[in-house]
Design a protein around this motif. Structure first.
Motif, short mmCIF file in Angstrom:
data_model
loop_
_atom_site.label_atom_id
_atom_site.label_comp_id
_atom_site.label_asym_id
_atom_site.label_seq_id
_atom_site.Cartn_x
_atom_site.Cartn_y
_atom_site.Cartn_z
N VAL A 1 9.53 13.79 6.84
CA VAL A 1 8.60 13.62 8.11
C VAL A 1 7.04 13.43 7.67
O VAL A 1 6.78 12.40 8.47
N GLY A 2 6.61 14.25 6.80
CA GLY A 2 5.21 14.04 6.42
C GLY A 2 5.03 12.86 6.10
O GLY A 2 3.85 11.94 6.50
N LEU A 3 6.02 12.13 5.01
CA LEU A 3 5.78 10.75 4.60
C LEU A 3 5.98 9.68 5.70
O LEU A 3 5.23 8.65 5.63
N PHE A 4 6.71 9.98 6.72
CA PHE A 4 6.84 8.81 7.78
C PHE A 4 5.62 8.97 8.38
O PHE A 4 5.04 7.82 8.95
N ILE A 5 5.02 10.03 8.64
CA ILE A 5 3.66 10.30 9.58
C ILE A 5 2.56 9.45 8.84
O ILE A 5 1.79 8.69 9.33
N VAL B 1 0.86 -1.38 0.00
CA VAL B 1 0.03 -0.01 0.02
C VAL B 1 0.81 1.26 -0.15
O VAL B 1 0.79 2.13 -0.57
N SER B 2 1.97 1.28 0.69
CA SER B 2 2.89 2.34 0.85
C SER B 2 3.56 2.70 -0.46
O SER B 2 3.72 3.81 -0.94
N THR B 3 4.05 1.71 -0.99
CA THR B 3 4.71 1.74 -2.23
C THR B 3 3.89 2.51 -3.31
O THR B 3 4.08 3.33 -4.09
N THR B 4 2.75 1.76 -3.43
CA THR B 4 1.72 2.48 -4.47
C THR B 4 1.35 3.78 -3.99
O THR B 4 1.28 4.46 -5.11
N LEU B 5 0.98 3.91 -2.85
CA LEU B 5 0.62 5.36 -2.53
C LEU B 5 1.80 6.34 -2.57
O LEU B 5 1.45 7.43 -3.33
N PHE B 6 2.77 6.06 -2.44
CA PHE B 6 4.07 7.21 -2.38
C PHE B 6 4.42 7.32 -3.92
O PHE B 6 4.90 8.43 -4.37
N LYS B 7 3.99 6.54 -4.84
CA LYS B 7 4.15 6.76 -6.21
C LYS B 7 3.20 7.78 -6.81
O LYS B 7 3.33 8.46 -7.66
#
Length: 326
Positions: free
Chosen positions: A177-181, A18-24
């Motif tokens: 920081v925002g992405l880690f949150i 989910v994170s990989t797809t989302l961060f793209k």
């Protein structure tokens, strides 16, 4: 012990996927917003959308948050919200209005394409989702303003302090920081969803929603697939409905009613939990959304009954049965 290891392994795998797809999607969106800021275009976008935000009682800057959500997804909208400076924090009422609008209208390029593949006209999908989001936002603003309800500041779990470093490096650090949150939010959310599935909460929601679907005239064949979409998402339910419709197992009229309902009411658990993160009122974003969605589709189906089948298929939907001339 083996079951716990399997549970943990599946959770980590889901978080990674989910994170990989989302961060793209998120990272290009963040960069685009930064470019717009540097060019001064954010101000003009906010200016263009500001009248709509005034109608729903939100700050002008929330126009960009909603626009981002509409074109990408709720996660992207949330990170734009976390990066948007506000003179005063959003109230619970404002967070509930914004959250409801995000729930009704998000990821339209993808989800409208799913509806279109199911034979639903693009214009009616956009009208129901964007227009519906705006209409419900206006109604909620009128309701909240009439009694000064939920006027206290909302407690957002996505809030974080942005450094005073205005350089490009400082901005990049803030985004990391925002992405880690966001990653932490995703982890908590997916963990909660797995627990809810173990407790069979999704099945309880499906049982509770069956009477609503019956009122809307959704056939027994389409009911189960619609419930899957309501609890798991439009992609899941819509995909199954498309498959059944192409095989001629569900009538085009039933597909239309089901997909239109899913346009307004899908991922009822996941999306609700996500919007609760910004401090929105649960009853508003869950029951308010549910009642509004059922009411809109009920009225729409009754109006549809006044038209001939020929006009329905001309303006609202078409058959997607394979080898069908429609």
């Amino acid at each position: 012990m083996a079951n716990f290891q399997q549970f943990f392994y599946q959770l980590v795998r889901e978080i990674f996927t989910v994170s990989t797809t989302l961060f793209k999607v998120l990272i290009p969106a963040i960069i685009c917003v930064k470019i717009l800021e540097e060019l001064g275009l954010v101000y003009y976008i906010g200016l263009a959308i500001s009248p709509l935000m005034q109608w729903v009682g939100l700050p002008e800057s929330m126009g960009l948050v909603w626009a981002t959500t509409i074109f990408t997804n709720i996660y992207a909208g949330l990170i734009i919200l976390a990066n948007t400076p506000l003179d005063t924090p959003l109230t619970i009422a404002q967070a509930s209005i914004l959250g409801t609008m995000m729930l009704l209208a998000h990821a339209l390029p993808v989800e409208a394409a799913i509806a279109r593949k199911a034979g639903i006209s693009l214009w009616i999908t956009l009208l129901v989702r964007v227009g519906g989001g705006l209409l419900l936002g206006i109604l909620l603003n009128v309701l909240y303003s009439s009694g000064d309800y939920f006027a206290t500041p909302a407690h957002s779990l996505l809030h974080f302090e942005v450094s005073t470093d205005t350089s490009l490096v400082g901005w990049a650090k803030d985004q990391i920081v925002g992405l880690f949150i966001i990653l932490a939010v995703i982890s908590v959310l997916l963990f909660t969803l797995k627990i809810l599935r173990i407790l069979r909460i999704e099945k309880l929601i499906a049982i509770a929603l069956r009477p609503f679907l019956k009122v809307l005239g959704i056939s027994q064949q389409a009911t189960s697939l619609t419930l899957i979409g309501i609890t798991l998402g439009l992609s899941f339910g819509g995909g199954l409905l498309i498959n059944e419709a192409q095989n001629g197992k569900i009538a085009a009229r039933d597909v239309f009613t089901s997909i239109m309902l899913l346009n307004l009411l899908h991922s009822l658990i996941e999306d609700t939990l996500l919007i609760l993160m910004i401090g929105a009122d649960f009853y508003t974003i869950f029951w308010g959304r549910l009642i509004f969605a059922v009411s809109v589709i009920f009225i729409m189906t009754r109006l549809l009954d006044l038209l001939s089948e020929e006009n329905r298929q001309r303006f609202f939907y078409r058959s997607v049965v394979k080898n069908s001339p429609g």
